[in-house]
Motif scaffolding. Sequence first.
Motif, PDB file in Angstrom:
ATOM      1  N   GLN A 101       8.790  11.941   4.902  1.00  0.00           N
ATOM      2  CA  GLN A 101       7.340  11.821   4.926  1.00  0.00           C
ATOM      3  C   GLN A 101       6.893  10.446   5.393  1.00  0.00           C
ATOM      4  N   HIS A 103       3.006   7.882   5.254  1.00  0.00           N
ATOM      5  CA  HIS A 103       1.639   7.767   4.744  1.00  0.00           C
ATOM      6  C   HIS A 103       0.766   7.026   5.748  1.00  0.00           C
ATOM      7  N   ALA A 109      -6.607   6.771   6.739  1.00  0.00           N
ATOM      8  CA  ALA A 109      -6.868   7.568   5.545  1.00  0.00           C
ATOM      9  C   ALA A 109      -8.360   7.650   5.243  1.00  0.00           C
ATOM     10  N   LYS A 118      -1.726   4.405   1.749  1.00  0.00           N
ATOM     11  CA  LYS A 118      -0.710   4.504   0.702  1.00  0.00           C
ATOM     12  C   LYS A 118       0.469   3.600   1.013  1.00  0.00           C
ATOM     13  N   THR A 174       2.582   1.548   5.039  1.00  0.00           N
ATOM     14  CA  THR A 174       2.115   2.743   5.735  1.00  0.00           C
ATOM     15  C   THR A 174       2.747   2.786   7.126  1.00  0.00           C
ATOM     16  N   GLN A 190       1.914   2.049  -6.083  1.00  0.00           N
ATOM     17  CA  GLN A 190       1.285   2.383  -4.813  1.00  0.00           C
ATOM     18  C   GLN A 190      -0.231   2.237  -4.903  1.00  0.00           C
ATOM     19  N   SER A 193      -3.820   6.805  -3.950  1.00  0.00           N
ATOM     20  CA  SER A 193      -3.932   7.770  -2.859  1.00  0.00           C
ATOM     21  C   SER A 193      -2.926   8.869  -3.098  1.00  0.00           C
ATOM     22  N   THR A 196      -0.166  12.377   1.778  1.00  0.00           N
ATOM     23  CA  THR A 196       1.201  12.343   2.300  1.00  0.00           C
ATOM     24  C   THR A 196       1.303  13.275   3.494  1.00  0.00           C
ATOM     25  N   TYR A 197       1.927  12.794   4.565  1.00  0.00           N
ATOM     26  CA  TYR A 197       2.220  13.633   5.730  1.00  0.00           C
ATOM     27  C   TYR A 197       3.694  14.013   5.676  1.00  0.00           C
TER      28      TYR A 197
END
Length: 323
Positions: A101, A103, A109, A118, A174, A190, A193, A196-197
């Motif tokens: 993943q 962020h 964002a 994030k 990020t 963190q 936030s 998450t991608y």
Amino acid sequence: MTFYPLKFTPLFKYRIWGGEKLKAHLNKDYTETNIGESWEISDVENDETQVSSGALAGKTLKQLINEFKGSFVGEAVYQKFGEAFPLLIKFIDAKTPLSIQVHPSNEVAKERHNSFGKNEMWYVMQADDEAELIVGFEKKISKETYLKHLDAGTVLNVMHHENVTAGDTFYIPTGRVHAIGAGVLLAEIQQTSDVTYRIYDYDRVDAKTGQKRELHNDLALDVLDFKPQDSYKTTYNLAPNVSNTLVHSPYFKTNIIDLKGNVNKDYTNIDSFIIFMCVEGEVTLTHNTKDYSIKMGETLLLPAAINNISLASNSAKILEVYY
């Protein structure tokens, strides 16, 4: 209001990759299975932790900030964030690997999700033999080559894999691709936030939903930082009974205290709340002649108006976090 050190009631999160270490190692109290995260201090919408005891029991971070403002979070923090609390504090147990993943930044964002970015950090508390983290790319790679690996299902081959043990620390800005591997128990600090991608998820099916989890590769592609680093692990000193710098970023500052005996702390010059995460042993914090225990896997928040405390332990390690 006479402030006192605050503990919050954690929120336990089911995860497809969750195990039993939060209960077995950190004595968390829950009955569900596959609990992967303990949200210790959270201001995420609909996932707000509440003070567990004392005169402020039941109050959320937003309620506390609304009532006490800079006295609670620090004047500079209040001026910047208003009633939003800037950090999310977790313990994470990965029985199986997390998805690969990334962020997004604050700017992305905000534009896409009306959220903070994030940036985060990990402190490994326990790791099984051969357990690893994935952080960043192993070598320089073009976007085109990356996409070929993504399509072929071989994207793991171009990631940097690092075996870890207790005490290992990583800062995850990020844009840096990452994943916690199987067998790792860690503390995570963190920005507030939950964006998450997810890039790759091992083609697994979530037993609760019967579905594969959604991937976000279109969103991830333009936030990924493809540049490799010479080293991803944070190096730090561990002198006893002092605040050793662990990760100092624009988004949070984290020190580690290797506590052996008694230490008096004066936070007059830090215009922020202080969060303590006990990552080894047990600590007694004393404020106004009253003792507060912080055991391994517990978290405590010191309102900004409290400047003087003492810490005591025969042997313990605590993370000291502030904005």
